[in-house]
Design a protein around this motif. Sequence first.
Motif, short mmCIF file in Angstrom:
data_model
loop_
_atom_site.label_atom_id
_atom_site.label_comp_id
_atom_site.label_asym_id
_atom_site.label_seq_id
_atom_site.Cartn_x
_atom_site.Cartn_y
_atom_site.Cartn_z
N TRP A 159 77.56 25.49 55.12
CA TRP A 159 77.87 24.36 55.98
C TRP A 159 79.04 24.66 56.92
O TRP A 159 79.05 24.23 58.07
N TYR A 160 80.02 25.41 56.44
CA TYR A 160 81.17 25.75 57.29
C TYR A 160 80.74 26.69 58.41
O TYR A 160 81.14 26.51 59.57
N LEU A 161 79.94 27.70 58.07
CA LEU A 161 79.42 28.60 59.10
C LEU A 161 78.49 27.84 60.05
O LEU A 161 78.44 28.12 61.25
N PHE A 162 77.76 26.88 59.50
CA PHE A 162 76.87 26.01 60.29
C PHE A 162 77.65 25.32 61.41
O PHE A 162 77.25 25.36 62.58
N PHE A 163 78.78 24.69 61.07
CA PHE A 163 79.53 23.95 62.08
C PHE A 163 80.22 24.86 63.09
O PHE A 163 80.28 24.55 64.28
N SER A 164 80.70 26.00 62.63
CA SER A 164 81.33 26.93 63.56
C SER A 164 80.31 27.46 64.56
O SER A 164 80.57 27.52 65.77
N GLU A 165 79.14 27.81 64.07
CA GLU A 165 78.08 28.30 64.95
C GLU A 165 77.56 27.20 65.86
O GLU A 165 77.21 27.45 67.02
N TYR A 184 89.88 27.51 59.81
CA TYR A 184 90.26 26.57 58.76
C TYR A 184 89.45 26.79 57.48
O TYR A 184 89.94 26.52 56.38
N THR A 185 88.23 27.29 57.60
CA THR A 185 87.34 27.37 56.44
C THR A 185 87.08 28.79 55.94
O THR A 185 86.42 28.96 54.92
N GLN A 186 87.63 29.81 56.61
CA GLN A 186 87.28 31.18 56.24
C GLN A 186 87.76 31.57 54.83
O GLN A 186 87.21 32.49 54.22
N LYS A 187 88.76 30.87 54.31
CA LYS A 187 89.26 31.20 52.96
C LYS A 187 88.19 30.96 51.89
O LYS A 187 88.28 31.49 50.79
N THR A 188 87.17 30.17 52.20
CA THR A 188 86.10 29.91 51.23
C THR A 188 85.10 31.05 51.13
O THR A 188 84.21 31.01 50.28
N LEU A 189 85.22 32.05 51.99
CA LEU A 189 84.23 33.12 52.04
C LEU A 189 84.53 34.27 51.09
O LEU A 189 83.76 35.23 51.02
N LYS A 221 87.09 26.57 45.43
CA LYS A 221 88.36 27.20 45.10
C LYS A 221 88.82 28.09 46.25
O LYS A 221 88.02 28.60 47.02
N LYS A 222 90.13 28.30 46.30
CA LYS A 222 90.68 29.11 47.40
C LYS A 222 90.21 30.56 47.31
O LYS A 222 89.93 31.17 48.33
N GLU A 223 90.16 31.12 46.12
CA GLU A 223 89.76 32.51 45.96
C GLU A 223 88.45 32.58 45.18
O GLU A 223 88.39 32.16 44.03
#
Length: 518
Positions: free
Chosen positions: A25-31, A198-203, A5-7
């Motif tokens: 996984w999103y932090l994985f790819f950014s790192e 692109y993926t930070q909204k999931t945090l 979800k977005k929020e």
Amino acid sequence: MPEIKKELTLEEIQNFKGSYPPQLWYLFFSEMWERFCFYGMRGMLTYFMAHELLMNEEKANLQYGATQAFVYAFTFIGGLFADKILGFRRSLFWGGLLMIVGSGILAFDPHQFFFLGISFTVVGTGFFKPNISTMVGSLYKPGDSRRDAGFSLFYAGINIGALIGGYACIAIGKEYSWNLAFGLAGIVMTISLLTFLYTQKTLGPIGLPPSAEETLKPMIAESIGGNVSTTPSAVGQKAKPWLTYLVYLGSLAVIPLIMVMVAQTQYTDWFMYTIGPATLLYLVYEMTKYGKAERNKLLAALFFILFSIFFWAFFEQSGGSLSLFAANNLSNKLLGVFTLDPNGVNNAANSLFVIIFAGVLGMIWVKLARKNKEPNTVVKFGLGFIFLAGAFFMFYATRFFANAEGVASLDVFTLAYFIISIGELCLSPIGLSAMTKLSPPKLQGVMMGMWFLASAYGQYVAGIIGAGIAQGNQNDSLVQKLFTYTEGYKQLGLYALVAGIVMIAVSPAIKKLMGEVK
């Protein structure tokens, strides 16, 4: 990967099912892409300075140690500003921009603007590196036994980037163009930054500026065993804009100073003599704000930090003396079949083994934890040193597999990297996890920065050790260099063995300081 979800609230993020949270996984790819940039450039430094800038081997080792020391020293400063002003997300974004600029400068003319480009990447890495690791820790509730496995997987992402960048960049630089090699590092750093945006909204609330930290009060309450009410109106508040802009301007203004200090290694000495004691005094000041239990945990964290200096001082010979050893004294044949650049193997073998075994070792920790047989963090650290010792004894053993010209076996060298990689997996991802488990929430950025500051001292000492090994051997034959370098590696193996035994011996006392943290 499942749709998110977005929020999301922090509780929803931390109540994930399975072994890993989706956000990992999103932090994985950014790192992963950021580490491609970092390790690609790291793998080129000593070789480029020795062969393109024509420094002697002793100076190239010292220069490597100074450069890497500043990279990791600035992670403490980046963690501090993230904790107090920027938040982890803004800090990460700003650091990524600076790294892209630095890579662009080096791509334009790496010979003329080498130290300017390096200085941008030094400051940029300081803002980027500690904060993405801290956000990984925030994905887990205190006491979640899956945390170590998560950091091990995250560490695999680091090493996928390091594997590709470590081999590709130096191979492109040596065979085609140094401009292209440094430019490639900048391109993949751009991919890293776009992935995060692109993926930070999931945090959810993780990584927002400090004034939004009211959203983290449920986690704070659980970690201290109390009940703290939340204030929804605090969510999303922004820090004072002038403080944010002041950090941006200050980090740009300090780049000329960093450029001078990196280029002149005597200034590095002064900096390292100052920054360590200053950060310890700052930590003592912060510790006065907490109770005995929190102070004991911080003391345990400090123990891990201090011992990690020795680990990285030995391990980081990979970017210094081992880089020159690979260039001078290694065959380019692996298993008698594959023709590989020895410097590429030196840069990439460790990462390959970590990728293969990080998940395996992480799952071993999870299974042992379910059976209540998992080694505690101190014992894992001690095992890391034992494997480190074995690796350097294997580097020493390359002298017994050399021909009459002093060219040693790439097979034995690669086997040593397998051993050192297992040692790294026992220490580094576990150390990252320990910093988040042992630190109060408001100090997590600072303590993660101190963890990387210990790496700075390790890098600094690594340069001194490498320079000592290389001292006076500039005009030696390959046979003489082989025996000089391998004798040095034997001594490092002995020191690592002693350190490992000491850590395992004192583990009960340190475990007591850690309280309920395993």
